[in-house]
Write a protein that holds these residues in place. Structure first.
Motif, mmCIF file in Angstrom:
data_model
loop_
_atom_site.group_PDB
_atom_site.id
_atom_site.type_symbol
_atom_site.label_atom_id
_atom_site.label_comp_id
_atom_site.label_asym_id
_atom_site.label_seq_id
_atom_site.Cartn_x
_atom_site.Cartn_y
_atom_site.Cartn_z
ATOM 1 N N GLY A 542 -60.279 38.811 73.392
ATOM 2 C CA GLY A 542 -59.954 39.639 72.249
ATOM 3 C C GLY A 542 -59.687 41.057 72.688
ATOM 4 O O GLY A 542 -59.937 41.436 73.841
ATOM 5 N N SER A 543 -59.159 41.838 71.772
ATOM 6 C CA SER A 543 -58.834 43.231 72.070
ATOM 7 C C SER A 543 -59.556 44.145 71.109
ATOM 8 O O SER A 543 -59.540 43.928 69.890
ATOM 9 C CB SER A 543 -57.324 43.477 71.969
ATOM 10 O OG SER A 543 -56.640 42.777 72.965
ATOM 11 N N SER A 544 -60.182 45.164 71.687
ATOM 12 C CA SER A 544 -60.741 46.236 70.884
ATOM 13 C C SER A 544 -59.755 47.396 70.897
ATOM 14 O O SER A 544 -58.622 47.270 71.364
ATOM 15 C CB SER A 544 -62.098 46.660 71.453
ATOM 16 O OG SER A 544 -61.934 47.194 72.768
ATOM 17 N N SER A 545 -60.170 48.498 70.411
ATOM 18 C CA SER A 545 -59.265 49.647 70.364
ATOM 19 C C SER A 545 -58.998 50.229 71.744
ATOM 20 O O SER A 545 -57.999 50.916 71.948
ATOM 21 C CB SER A 545 -59.855 50.728 69.453
ATOM 22 O OG SER A 545 -61.136 51.124 69.936
ATOM 23 N N GLU A 546 -59.873 49.950 72.720
ATOM 24 C CA GLU A 546 -59.732 50.554 74.038
ATOM 25 C C GLU A 546 -59.345 49.563 75.122
ATOM 26 O O GLU A 546 -58.581 49.882 76.021
ATOM 27 C CB GLU A 546 -61.057 51.236 74.434
ATOM 28 C CG GLU A 546 -61.468 52.369 73.516
ATOM 29 C CD GLU A 546 -60.477 53.529 73.564
ATOM 30 O OE1 GLU A 546 -59.835 53.708 74.611
ATOM 31 O OE2 GLU A 546 -60.354 54.249 72.548
ATOM 32 N N SER A 547 -59.863 48.363 75.072
ATOM 33 C CA SER A 547 -59.644 47.422 76.176
ATOM 34 C C SER A 547 -59.811 46.000 75.680
ATOM 35 O O SER A 547 -60.224 45.757 74.540
ATOM 36 C CB SER A 547 -60.634 47.705 77.321
ATOM 37 O OG SER A 547 -61.965 47.489 76.883
ATOM 38 N N ASP A 548 -59.498 45.086 76.569
ATOM 39 C CA ASP A 548 -59.731 43.669 76.294
ATOM 40 C C ASP A 548 -61.191 43.328 76.555
ATOM 41 O O ASP A 548 -61.843 43.924 77.432
ATOM 42 C CB ASP A 548 -58.847 42.799 77.182
ATOM 43 C CG ASP A 548 -57.433 42.696 76.654
ATOM 44 O OD1 ASP A 548 -57.177 43.265 75.584
ATOM 45 O OD2 ASP A 548 -56.590 42.055 77.315
ATOM 46 N N VAL A 549 -61.692 42.359 75.816
ATOM 47 C CA VAL A 549 -63.068 41.894 75.961
ATOM 48 C C VAL A 549 -63.034 40.377 76.039
ATOM 49 O O VAL A 549 -62.379 39.724 75.209
ATOM 50 C CB VAL A 549 -63.958 42.359 74.793
ATOM 51 C CG1 VAL A 549 -65.359 41.779 74.940
ATOM 52 C CG2 VAL A 549 -64.011 43.873 74.738
ATOM 53 N N VAL A 550 -63.696 39.823 77.053
ATOM 54 C CA VAL A 550 -63.829 38.382 77.193
ATOM 55 C C VAL A 550 -65.226 37.998 76.738
ATOM 56 O O VAL A 550 -66.231 38.457 77.311
ATOM 57 C CB VAL A 550 -63.585 37.928 78.649
ATOM 58 C CG1 VAL A 550 -63.829 36.430 78.772
ATOM 59 C CG2 VAL A 550 -62.178 38.275 79.081
ATOM 60 N N VAL A 566 -67.603 40.363 78.783
ATOM 61 C CA VAL A 566 -67.106 41.056 79.963
ATOM 62 C C VAL A 566 -65.976 41.962 79.510
ATOM 63 O O VAL A 566 -64.997 41.499 78.900
ATOM 64 C CB VAL A 566 -66.592 40.070 81.041
ATOM 65 C CG1 VAL A 566 -66.106 40.836 82.263
ATOM 66 C CG2 VAL A 566 -67.686 39.087 81.426
ATOM 67 N N THR A 567 -66.101 43.253 79.789
ATOM 68 C CA THR A 567 -65.081 44.220 79.399
ATOM 69 C C THR A 567 -64.054 44.353 80.512
ATOM 70 O O THR A 567 -64.402 44.560 81.678
ATOM 71 C CB THR A 567 -65.715 45.587 79.105
ATOM 72 O OG1 THR A 567 -66.692 45.423 78.069
ATOM 73 C CG2 THR A 567 -64.654 46.578 78.654
ATOM 74 N N MET A 568 -62.786 44.256 80.132
ATOM 75 C CA MET A 568 -61.699 44.314 81.101
ATOM 76 C C MET A 568 -61.180 45.746 81.243
ATOM 77 O O MET A 568 -61.427 46.599 80.392
ATOM 78 C CB MET A 568 -60.555 43.387 80.655
ATOM 79 C CG MET A 568 -60.947 41.923 80.644
ATOM 80 S SD MET A 568 -61.317 41.341 82.295
ATOM 81 C CE MET A 568 -62.913 40.595 82.041
#
Length: 1329
Positions: A542-550, A566-568
């Motif tokens: 998924g995507s947050s406002s800043e980065s992708d998150v697994v 896990v933050t990408m």
């Protein structure tokens, strides 16, 4: 069978705005956003913001310009906003009739009104190339303008004309002539006048305009009041606003309108179940299509009854609770966006695609928090980027095609494919069933339980955003954009049996919507299954406002639970398909490994570009990733950040059976071995990588084919055509890989039937590993125990493209035969016979001998019939006869359907011969085994010697006869016969030696005399003085001397006369004829015959001098003529090269018919190929004419390109001839010097003539071979690309190239000094006089 997956998601926030439209500057990659606000005094203010998309990070919107207009009604005042890239202008079309523009290049742009229409505008649309503007005014007028707002056409929209393409009614196809089935004739005669045609209750009554993709036509949808009810009509206009056609009356036709850019369909919607609507159930809603001529062309239902659109409730302003507001096609015409306005919920956009005449609902986009979309449009260049606007946000959603397949490995590979269609997943395991779309093996209904819907927000989309299949076992994970996850165990049945091929059960559900993520991808890692447990990990991207998150979701066998996140490093990346490892790819192509234990991202490698379709592959101990970009580049990268591009025109790929399989735009499927990919990433010492091999296996496929799935266990590759139909092929690399695995496992039966099914040469069973095959021969025979199958295997050993060697065939056949003879001789008699016959050379005698071992008459008869089936009956008859076994002969003859009258008389005749050797002689002679026949005839006794000699002479069996009768009394008689045969063949020297060996001196002397072997002749004659007297010897000497003189062996002729006749004069004359004056003078002095000097030497010297003079004059004349011609040709080559090199074009040698047009020929006339009806003559060349043409090349005919080479070779031969003549002059000059003064004068003259010709010849050679030349283009091409292929046209082309090479490079330069004695030939005393 592809899904439309969300690739990236971007948002632009415009606070305190009311966005009503957007425009894109494609050249500058800038988007312009229009926000409209209304004031209390009735004015509308339109603010236009500018957002630069080139910035590395999304730039904030900045105000570009604004315009204030009078507001009319509640609708937005901005109708159209467009960027004209040609004149760098932003154009805004306002509802009040104003057309405002602003320059994009001004520092402080201002919106200026270029013109206004009092009636206002209801609709506006620019052509795709921005060259035309179509407008509809409030007075229902159609206006067509140029980009400079010059009016091309202005006319009333309402008209009773059909248009220029009005159909001509010839009475065909009318309702009265149609077949109406069970309704009968009454239906044909029923009137349709009473059917009411009206508009939808949700009609907005506004016109619509839509252009075709090429800008040649546009369509207008408007409401007309020409009947009892108002209704919608479509009118098609050309680019000059001339009406072309009008649509047929469609009840319930709505306001939506969109012309497919490819031009074949015009889309709109139709309602049913009300007065003026379509005849159908209430609530039915169809999307319908029209052709350019106004006729209907298909439709499909929007499926509102599936819960995708909530039904209307109390207080609903819309009759059905929703309506379709707009339609829009993607720029590549593959995706249709349907904008749905819901009364009590947020707006919805559905994305539909088609394949094999079925429409799939692939994606749904819901405006969050009960918001409404204010604009929905596709990017004009990025085919699958959708731009959606709400009041304060702009969403950029980019989609890409993805095929969801199972990555399961053999032997558990199912080849499952999941296709999304609304709230259903269409599943097909291609290993078990090959079901063509839109059908499927099973249709899995999602959200089938009421508690599932409780996890959904009120406005959430019901269509999943992504699906994924695991590697083993078949587990399906489904993801919705708001974070809802469902996981199913498909329970695919791989073995035989009855029942459903899939029996899916739901394993669990999970919701991760508390993370405030926009989820877009799900991936299942390797799962483990035992008898009582089943666990795996699911990755949700998924995507947050800043980065992708697994998000890590763990299934422990009973339920799904979150296990961490896990933050990408960045946004809009993508998970890489893999079976065991989790990888994430950033937007710039960098790869990271998702460490599940530490919940971190570890760098792995990188691609040169971002690849949407990727797969992680383990090759031995090396891990690589394979990716495909949107532009068709196929890339591979390793862990050390090394990457390589394999192809630039790839359309799809798959990894299976040890191969990377990819299809190209050249309509080929290429099979790249996985073992070779890591080596392509390794650089050598100089930093260069290996070239991509050109010998990878290739296979032609149908145009536009794409890979759906590869099923290694069934050796199949499933391809989908552009229309949507499937084609399953069995590529040879996949088949060979499975056969190799079966052979390595000792499964010979499976390997045998795989080869047989897929038409693989059965000798591959041996060639894979011949040693292992021979060692496992017992297992091979045990598994393939059928006689017919063993026979098929043996008969195919020596066939195919790569047959076994004769030695290998013989060894394998003998090994199988020995095993079968030991196992069961009678059962496998046919296979044993086959093993004898297939050997190279065939052992027919052993095969027939095997028949004698059989005892049962019926078995013997069957075996004889079988071997006759294998081998020609006549050959078997001769073989049996050659074994001298009459029982075998009769057995073969009786079962071969030979006429007894053909063989019985001959057999009776043979049986009547008492002498067995003579009987065998007759048999061998009949079989044309002449040497064996001669040997048996010799063994028959001395009484048959005369017949044997005749047999030897008849069949030229002299060597065999000498071997048979050596060391016998008849040996000299055989030699005599052999010598006579050699004498008749004019092999006199060999015949003489045979006659000497046979003690036949008389015949030997005749043979020696014919052979001019005079030394052996006279030695033999003097040794046998009793046969030859002195007179005979002298006569023999004079005959030999005449023959030697005719052969120009003058010295030998003189020697024979002097030794055996003492005739000095005749000997001297012979020496003078041969220019041997020194030897002649010696003989005269030795024999004291001075009178011969004046009688023979003086006139002979003058005669020889005259002959040399004549030769020199002839050579001088030839040299001057040829040198002059060479000069002419070289001038012509420089001044008129086209004419000089103008020869017949070999590319036209196989053209059947040339044009007969009566016109002057041009430089291109010889390339014209056209059919002729006047005098068409076939010009295809026969083999004879081709050989004749090849002989013509290089013949040196005058006026051809070969003439110069011919002249140079002739001059080279002339130099050699001059050297010979110069040597003759050298031998004569000393004698001319010392004979008489007259002879001396002749010597001086001759020496001067030779010197002059030598100087002239040397100068000519220097002139011809010293001219500098350059290599022609043809030579360079030959040096680069090598010789052409071996065919007649190729040979002619190569000859043509060789002819264009300068002749001085092909003809070696002759050297005068290298001939004879070089410069040491002159007499210096003659130079003094």
């Amino acid at each position: 069978m592809r899904n439309l997956s969300l690739d990236s998601f971007e948002t632009i926030l415009l606070a305190d705005a009311c966005i009503c439209g957007t425009a894109i500057d494609l050249d500058a990659n800038v988007i312009y956003i229009a926000s409209e606000k209304k004031s209390l005094d009735g004015e509308a203010s339109v603010e236009i913001y500018r957002v630069d998309k080139n910035a590395s990070k999304e730039s904030a919107p900045e105000l570009f310009a604004m315009i204030t207009v009078a507001s009319s009604g509640s609708s937005t005042q901005l109708i159209a906003l467009e960027v004209l890239t040609e004149n760098r202008t932003l154009v805004a079309i306002m509802r009040n009739g104003d057309i405002a523009t602003a320059s994009l290049d001004d520092d402080m742009p201002m919106m200026e009104v270029e013109g206004s229409v009092d009636d206002g505008f209801l609709a506006a649309a620019w052509s795709p190339d921005d060259s035309l503007l179509a407008l509809i005014t409030g007075a229902n007028k159609l206006i067509l303008m140029t980009p400079t707002f010059d009016v091309i056409s202005e006319k009333a929209l309402e008209t009773t004309e059909f248009g220029e393409d009005a159909p001509i009614n010839v009475g065909w196809g009318s309702k009265q002539t149609q077949f109406h089935g069970s309704l009968g004739k009454a239906a044909a005669q029923a009137s349709t006048a009473h059917i009411a045609v009206g508009c939808s209750p949700d009609e907005d009554n506004l016109p619509r305009i839509s252009w075709r993709g090429d800008g040649a036509f546009f369509v207008v949808s408007s409401v007309t009041n020409g009947g009892p009810l108002p209704r919608r009509v479509l009118r098609v206009y050309d680019h000059q606003a001339i009406l072309q056609s009008t649509s047929e009356s469609v009840p319930g036709l709505e306001h939506t309108l969109s012309w497919r850019p490819s031009g074949n369909l015009i889309a709109s919607t139709q309602r049913f179940g009300f007065e003026g609507g379509g005849a159908g159930r209430d609530g039915r809603h169809d999307l319908i299509f029209f052709e350019r001529n106004g006729l209907r062309h298909g439709d499909f239902e929007l499926r509102p009854d599936l819960g995708l659109v909530p039904s209307s409730g109390e207080g609903s302003k819309l009759k059905w609770g929703y309506r379709v507001k707009e339609l829009s096609w993607s720029s590549d015409s593959n995706v249709l966006a349907i904008w749905i306005e819901r009364d009590q919920s947020s707006d919805l956009v559905q994305l539909w695609t088609t394949g094999n005449y079925h429409w799939y609902l692939k994606q749904e986009i819901s405006a969050s928090s009960d918001m409404k979309f204010s604009s929905v449009k596709w990017h004009p260049e990025r085919a699958h980027q959708l731009i959606l606007c709400t009041s304060c946000r702009i969403f950029f959603r980019t989609y890409a095609w993805e095929t969801v397949t199972s990555l399961s490995r053999p032997p558990k590979d199912s080849g499952s494919v999941a296709v999304s269609d609304g709230s259903s997943i269409l599943l097909t395991p291609f290993r078990k069933q090959n079901v063509p779309p839109p059908m499927s093996s099973i249709q899995l209904k999602l959200l089938s339980e009421p508690q599932d819907l409780s996890q959904f927000p009120h406005s959430a989309a019901r269509v999943p955003v992504h699906t994924s299949l695991s590697s083993y076992p078949d587990v399906l994970a489904v993801l919705w954009e708001h974070g809802f996850v469902e996981v199913y165990d498909l329970r695919t049945r791989l073995g035989p049996g009855r029942g459903d091929v899939m029996a899916p059960i739901k394993l669990g559900i999970c919701s991760i919507n508390d993370k405030n993520l926009y989820c877009r991808q799900i991936l299942i890692l390797d799962s483990t299954r035992s008898a009582d447990s089943h666990s795996f990990i699911v990755l949700v991207l998924g995507s947050s406002s800043e980065s992708d998150v697994v998000v890590l979701v763990q299934f422990d066998g009973s339920q799904l639970t979150e296990a961490g996140t896990v933050t990408m490093p960045s946004r809009n990346g993508r998970l890489v398909r893999s079976s065991g490892a989790g990888l994430w790819q950033s937007r710039d192509g960098e790869l990271f490994r998702v460490d599940i234990e530490s919940n971190t991202a570890v760098p792995f490698g990188r691609f040169a570009d971002y690849c949407f379709t990727t797969q992680y592959v383990s090759v031995g101990t090396t891990d690589i990733a394979v990716g495909l970009t949107g532009s068709g580049k196929l890339c591979v990268c390793g862990e050390d950040s090394s990457h390589r591009m394999l192809a630039t025109n790839t359309t799809s790929f798959a990894v299976a059976s040890g191969y990377l399989i990819y299809t190209t735009g050249a309509h080929e499927a290429i099979f790249a071995p996985l073992d070779a990919l890591p080596t392509l990433l390794v650089s050598n010492e100089s930093g260069n990588t290996k070239d991509i091999p050109s010998d990878w296996e290739k296979r032609r496929v149908e145009r536009g084919s794409r890979i759906v799935v590869c099923v290694p266990s069934s050796m199949s590759l499933v391809l989908q055509m552009p229309r949507g139909n499937l084609e399953t092929i069995n590529p040879r690399p996949l088949v060979f890989e499975v056969i190799r695995q079966e052979l390595n496992a000792g499964e010979y039966r499976d390997a045998f039937f795989s080869c047989r099914k897929h038409r693989i040469d059965l000798n591959f069973l041996v060639q894979h590993n011949e040693t292992a095959f021979l060692e496992g021969l017992d297992s091979f025979i045990e598994q393939i125990h059928e006689v017919d199958h063993l026979n098929l295997f043996l008969t195919n050993l020596g066939r195919g493209l790569h047959p076994l060697t004769p030695t290998a065939i013989s060894s394998i056949s003998d090994a199988i035969r020995v095993k079968l003879e030991t196992k069961d001789f009678t059962t496998y008699i046919n296979t044993i016979l086959t093993a004898h016959v297939v050997k190279d050379p065939p052992d027919h005698e052993s095969a027939l001998s095997s028949l004698l071992r059989l005892k049962e008459p019926g078995l013997i008869e069957d075996a004889v019939k079988y071997i006759i089936f294998l081998v020609d009956a006549d050959k078997l008859f001769d073989t049996a006869l050659g074994m001298y076994d009459f029982s075998l002969v009769l057995m073969v003859a009786q079962h071969s359907q030979k006429d007894p009258r053909e063989y019985l008389p001959f057999l009776r005749e043979l049986r009547a011969i008492d002498n067995k050797n003579y009987q065998k002689y007759r048999i061998d002679d009949h079989l044309r085994r002449h040497q064996e026949a001669l040997r048996h005839l010799a063994d028959a006794g001395l009484d048959y010697f005369g017949e044997a000699v005749q047999y030897v002479e008849r069949h030229s069996l002299y060597k065999a006869a000498l071997s048979i009768w050596s060391n016998t009394d008849r040996y000299e008689d055989v030699l005599d016969v052999y010598g006579d045969w050699l004498f008749e063949r004019r092999e006199f020297r060999q015949a003489a030696a045979v006659f000497v060996e046979a003690n036949r001196p008389q015949k030997a002397m005749v043979a020696y005399e014919k052979a001019l072997e005079w030394q052996e002749l006279f030695e033999l004659a003097l040794r046998h003085s009793e046969l030859v007297n002195d007179d005979d010897v002298q006569a023999m000497a004079y005959r030999v001397q005449e023959d030697l003189l005719s052969k120009k062996r003058f010295t030998e002729a003189a020697r024979v006369i002097l030794d055996y006749t003492q005739d000095v004069r005749t000997a001297v004359i012979a020496l003078v004829q041969g220019n041997e004056f020194s030897e002649a003078m010696r003989i005269i002095t030795l024999r004291q015959e001075p009178g011969l000097i004046e009688d023979v030497i003086h006139p002979g010297a003058l005669q020889t001098r005259a002959q040399i003079e004549e030769d020199l004059a002839e050579m001088k004349e030839q040299l001057r003529k040829q040198l002059s011609r060479v000069r002419e040709l070289r001038i012509k080559k420089v001044e008129e090269p086209d004419e000089f090199y103008g020869v017949e074009d070999t590319a036209l040698h196989n053209v059947d018919v040339m044009t007969d047009v009566s016109m002057a020929p041009t430089a291109f006339t010889r390339y014209t190929v056209a059919p002729s009806t006047i005098a068409s003559k076939s010009s295809k060349r026969s083999s004879r004419s081709k050989r004749k043409m090849e002989r013509k090349v290089g013949s040196g005919r005058k006026g051809t390109i070969d003439e110069e080479e011919y002249l140079l070779r002739s001059i080279g031969k002339l130099v050699v001839r001059f050297g010979t003549t110069r040597n003759e002059a050298k031998k004569l000059l000393p004698h001319l010097l010392k004979l008489t003064s007259h002879h001396r004068e002749e010597g001086i003259a001759m020496q001067q003539e030779v010197l002059e010709l030598e100087a002239e010849l040397g100068a000519s050679v220097e002139e011809i071979w010293s001219t500098p030349t350059e290599q022609t283009g043809d030579e360079t091409q030959t040096a680069l690309y090598g010789p052409p292929q071996d065919s007649w046209a190729a040979r002619m082309e190569e000859m043509e190239k060789q002819r264009r090479i300068d002749p001085t490079k092909r003809v070696p330069r002759p050297e005068l000094d290298d001939l004879g004695d070089g410069k040491d030939w002159k007499m210096k005393l003659l130079e003094l006089n």
